[in-house]
Design a protein around this motif. Structure first.
Motif, PDB file in Angstrom:
ATOM      1  N   UNK A 112       0.829  -1.208   0.000  1.00 54.96           N
ATOM      2  CA  UNK A 112       0.000   0.000   0.000  1.00 54.96           C
ATOM      3  C   UNK A 112       0.855   1.247   0.000  1.00 54.96           C
ATOM      4  N   UNK A 113       0.485   2.159  -0.874  1.00 54.74           N
ATOM      5  CA  UNK A 113       1.138   3.466  -0.910  1.00 54.74           C
ATOM      6  C   UNK A 113       0.441   4.405   0.051  1.00 54.74           C
ATOM      7  N   UNK A 114       1.165   5.400   0.488  1.00 49.79           N
ATOM      8  CA  UNK A 114       0.602   6.433   1.354  1.00 49.79           C
ATOM      9  C   UNK A 114       0.639   7.739   0.557  1.00 49.79           C
ATOM     10  N   UNK A 115      -0.541   8.174   0.111  1.00 48.24           N
ATOM     11  CA  UNK A 115      -0.658   9.366  -0.719  1.00 48.24           C
ATOM     12  C   UNK A 115      -0.817  10.592   0.189  1.00 48.24           C
ATOM     13  N   UNK A 116      -0.026  11.625  -0.082  1.00 51.07           N
ATOM     14  CA  UNK A 116      -0.094  12.870   0.686  1.00 51.07           C
ATOM     15  C   UNK A 116      -0.550  14.008  -0.220  1.00 51.07           C
ATOM     16  N   UNK A 117      -1.556  14.754   0.232  1.00 56.66           N
ATOM     17  CA  UNK A 117      -1.949  16.005  -0.394  1.00 56.66           C
ATOM     18  C   UNK A 117      -1.889  17.087   0.681  1.00 56.66           C
ATOM     19  N   UNK A 118      -0.855  17.939   0.690  1.00 57.91           N
ATOM     20  CA  UNK A 118      -0.785  19.007   1.688  1.00 57.91           C
ATOM     21  C   UNK A 118      -1.938  19.995   1.505  1.00 57.91           C
ATOM     22  N   UNK A 119      -2.592  20.322   2.603  1.00 56.56           N
ATOM     23  CA  UNK A 119      -3.706  21.268   2.577  1.00 56.56           C
ATOM     24  C   UNK A 119      -3.266  22.608   3.144  1.00 56.56           C
ATOM     25  N   UNK A 120      -2.748  22.617   4.356  1.00 55.21           N
ATOM     26  CA  UNK A 120      -2.138  23.830   4.929  1.00 55.21           C
ATOM     27  C   UNK A 120      -0.725  23.473   5.347  1.00 55.21           C
ATOM     28  N   UNK A 121       0.228  24.247   4.896  1.00 47.38           N
ATOM     29  CA  UNK A 121       1.625  23.944   5.187  1.00 47.38           C
ATOM     30  C   UNK A 121       2.461  25.190   4.986  1.00 47.38           C
ATOM     31  N   UNK A 122       3.747  25.115   5.302  1.00 52.38           N
ATOM     32  CA  UNK A 122       4.698  26.208   5.097  1.00 52.38           C
ATOM     33  C   UNK A 122       6.006  25.626   4.572  1.00 52.38           C
ATOM     34  N   UNK A 123       6.903  26.470   4.077  1.00 55.80           N
ATOM     35  CA  UNK A 123       8.208  25.960   3.618  1.00 55.80           C
ATOM     36  C   UNK A 123       9.056  25.364   4.733  1.00 55.80           C
ATOM     37  N   UNK A 124       8.663  25.579   6.008  1.00 53.39           N
ATOM     38  CA  UNK A 124       9.439  25.058   7.131  1.00 53.39           C
ATOM     39  C   UNK A 124       9.061  23.629   7.505  1.00 53.39           C
ATOM     40  N   UNK A 125       8.083  23.048   6.830  1.00 55.25           N
ATOM     41  CA  UNK A 125       7.719  21.649   7.092  1.00 55.25           C
ATOM     42  C   UNK A 125       8.638  20.766   6.249  1.00 55.25           C
ATOM     43  N   UNK A 126       9.430  19.949   6.926  1.00 56.37           N
ATOM     44  CA  UNK A 126      10.444  19.127   6.254  1.00 56.37           C
ATOM     45  C   UNK A 126      10.064  17.659   6.365  1.00 56.37           C
ATOM     46  N   UNK A 127       9.997  17.005   5.224  1.00 57.24           N
ATOM     47  CA  UNK A 127       9.699  15.571   5.159  1.00 57.24           C
ATOM     48  C   UNK A 127      11.004  14.866   4.813  1.00 57.24           C
ATOM     49  N   UNK A 128      11.448  13.963   5.687  1.00 59.76           N
ATOM     50  CA  UNK A 128      12.710  13.260   5.489  1.00 59.76           C
ATOM     51  C   UNK A 128      12.456  11.779   5.252  1.00 59.76           C
ATOM     52  N   UNK A 129      13.099  11.230   4.223  1.00 56.03           N
ATOM     53  CA  UNK A 129      13.074   9.797   3.936  1.00 56.03           C
ATOM     54  C   UNK A 129      14.517   9.361   3.732  1.00 56.03           C
ATOM     55  N   UNK A 130      15.025   8.526   4.649  1.00 56.26           N
ATOM     56  CA  UNK A 130      16.436   8.178   4.578  1.00 56.26           C
ATOM     57  C   UNK A 130      17.273   9.440   4.658  1.00 56.26           C
ATOM     58  N   UNK A 131      18.156   9.640   3.672  1.00 57.26           N
ATOM     59  CA  UNK A 131      18.996  10.835   3.633  1.00 57.26           C
ATOM     60  C   UNK A 131      18.381  11.950   2.791  1.00 57.26           C
TER      61      UNK A 131
END
Length: 619
Positions: A112-131
């Motif tokens: 299963x994939x996890x689909x993300x659609x940002x609704x409210x966010x800012x440039x300071x929200x950081x999503x990290x996967x591995x490196x």
């Protein structure tokens, strides 16, 4: 689900403002805390088992909740993506909060994939996967590699909301994925055109009804084995384990051909499963890790041994629930067995905590000692386990430091923390505690600042002080800060410099804007001075010292001494050479620190008293 790139943006976008306005009209009562009670994390359930908003099961008929019926544009997003939808939520992350690093290990997320659609966010929200790291902008649509360790940090004071939907895919979604763009890659002419959101909600959506086998097919079992063996870190026992899994797959296929999924055949399936699991452990599967830092045996339990037969699926809550961060990073830690929740009260006997400044080699010592008979651990460091208790995270204490005192161990905090530790414990074979008292082993560098607190939570706690040449430690800390792999508090108020890495020491504000060598020197000296003050205030029988270099020179003698001191003994031959720990940046060498000598040596004189004291304490 493992995908070939950390992040993939899909060629579609949505009107985030319209979505945000719609979501804002939903009553606050529909929002609920994260299942793991992560601070600052809350969710509004859109699709759940039987449409029940408080149901965190990942098994059964996935149906829309009453809240989704109030969100026509959200329904239109799901329909526009063209997939069959499983458990889905709006995920809210408060300002300065985070989703702690974890791997999605549950069987549910294998495909299963996890689909993300940002609704409210800012440039300071950081999503990290591995490196890798990216910022998902409002209205965009993304999937990412949930098989890798991942983390989300909200560095802004504003709240972030994402639509987060789980799916096995569908014709429309797979078409979008085929035209997706990896994060950071420029593709001429690539666009993400907006999908219309009329706001009527008059759309058709497919929901999951089948998500767990009653009897797993031999073809699915082989697929899981091929995948996990391909992810395994090379190990001398791997070929023997692989042969055992092949033998099992052949025998399962023979049973399947004769019995299919008839319940009358379940006892024979169960007999084969239980015998094979014991055989695989005996072959050494518990010593083998995967590239994402999860144990092979744990994942064999999650993907096959815990779910291949429906006779225990309904009881095994660890495979039914949405629980993040539950995968012990220690190779071999196994999935929880089906048991009722047991109280931790009075269950801990002389727990042992390894305490040291960061980069002192505590991971290697821990990974070695945790193989002792009868020893239980949570498998990794306890950052989120401790700081997830309300009132203990620095962000809830004015960002003062990681220092915790005895008075912080209120009866409520003590009971909650003991239970959190107890629920996560596994021994070297991956087994949860039985009815006897448990011997806990733990290591987290932040605990160098928490000895009085730990003694209050665990009154008969013992401590192993690990000493390492401070020149080696300071050099490794410099490289750790520069690598970005050990960032703990990325947005400390008023901090100027690289994002804060490692433990947060008292007086950190005085270091803002200072050279990195000054920062790590203060971290080492403060942590060492305070932990020695705290240890030397205890009865001498309650702590002992270990020198890192002497441990490397004589690992067998060191662990046998520590086993005798702790009272749990030792029964393994280490073979004289220890493997690298999982947090090693580069191959260790006694003189490696010298490339930072010009930064380190001028600062040693100011901390010489603590340097000498630390060496004496190691004995």
């Amino acid at each position: 689900m493992k995908i070939q790139v950390p992040f993939l943006q899909l060629p579609v976008s949505f009107d985030a403002r319209a979505l945000a306005d719609e979501i804002a009209r939903v009553d606050e009562s529909h929002w609920r805390p994260h299942p793991n009670k992560l601070p600052g994390n809350s969710a509004l359930t859109l699709i759940a088992t039987n449409g029940e908003p408080d149901n965190d099961d990942l098994v059964g008929n996935m149906r829309p909740t009453a809240a989704l019926e109030q969100l026509p544009r959200v329904k239109e997003v799901l329909a526009a993506l063209g997939a069959t939808w499983g458990r889905s939520r709006l995920m809210r992350l408060s300002g300065q909060a985070e989703v702690t690093a974890h791997v999605d290990t549950n069987y549910y997320w294998r495909e299963r994939m996890r689909v993300h659609v940002p609704v409210t966010t800012t440039p300071d929200v950081r999503f990290q996967v591995g490196d890798a790291e990216t910022n998902m902008k409002a209205g965009e649509c993304w999937i990412f590699d949930t098989w890798s360790r991942h983390r989300v940090i909200n560095g802004n004071h504003s709240t972030r909301i994402h639509l987060v939907a789980d799916t096995v895919g569908g014709a429309g979604l797979w078409d979008l994925i085929s035209r997706g763009r990896p994060a950071g890659r420029s593709i001429p002419g690539w666009q993400a055109p907006p999908a219309p959101l009329p706001g009527t909600g008059k759309v058709h959506i497919d929901f999951e009804s089948v998500n767990l086998p009653s009897v797993m097919t031999p073809w699915e079992i082989r697929d899981h084995f091929v995948f996990l063996l391909g992810e395994a870190v090379p190990h001398p026992r791997l070929p023997v384990v692989q042969q055992g899994l092949l033998d099992f797959a052949r025998r399962w296929h023979a049973l399947w051909s004769a019995l299919g999924d008839a319940k009358s055949g379940w006892p024979r399936y169960r007999e084969l499963l239980d015998a094979t699991r014991a055989d695989i452990l005996a072959r050494g599967a518990g010593e083998i890790g995967l590239r994402n830092e999860v144990g092979l045996m744990y994942m064999l339990d999650m993907y096959v041994f815990g779910v291949a037969l429906g006779d225990q699926n309904t009881a095994n809550q660890s495979l039914r629930k949405d629980v993040h961060g539950d995968a012990p990073a220690l190779p071999g830690a196994a999935a929880p067995k089906a048991t009722s929740r047991r109280s931790a009260a009075g269950r801990f006997e002389r727990p042992v905590f390894i305490v040291s400044p960061p980069r002192s080699g505590s991971t290697l010592l821990f990974e070695t000692l945790v193989k002792a008979p009868g020893v239980f651990s949570i498998g990794d460091e306890s950052h989120s386990l401790i700081e997830g208790v309300p009132g203990l995270a620095p962000s809830q204490r004015g960002h003062d430091s990681n220092r915790l005192q005895a008075q912080d161990a209120t009866p409520e905090v003590t009971a909650q923390l003991q239970q959190r530790f107890f629920d996560a414990l596994r021994d070297r074979d991956g087994h949860a505690p039985g009815e006897a008292a448990v011997r806990l082993l733990e290591k987290t560098p932040k605990n160098a600042l928490r000895i009085p607190f730990l003694r209050a939570v665990f009154p008969d706690a013992r401590f192993i002080y690990l000493h390492r040449d401070p020149r080696q430690v300071l050099a490794s800390m410099i490289e750790g800060w520069q690598s970005g792999r050990f960032v703990m508090y990325p947005n400390l108020p008023g901090w100027q410099g690289l994002p804060w890495s490692f433990l947060l020491v008292p007086g950190w504000r005085e270091l803002s804007g200072r050279p990195l060598a000054d920062i790590v020197t203060r971290q080492w000296e403060t942590a060492t001075r305070l932990l020695l003050d705290d240890l030397q205030a205890l009865d001498g029988a309650h702590w002992t010292g270990v020198d890192h270099d002497r441990f490397l020179a004589d690992p067998q003698g060191t662990v046998e001494r520590l086993g005798a001191w702790a009272g749990w003994g030792w029964d393994k031959d280490l073979g004289g050479v220890l493997p690298l720990s999982r947090y090693t940046l580069t191959t260790p060498a006694p003189d490696k620190w010298r490339k930072h000598a010009s930064d380190i040596e001028p600062r040693l004189a100011a901390i010489q008293a603590t340097v000498d004291r630390a060496a004496r304490a190691a004995g």
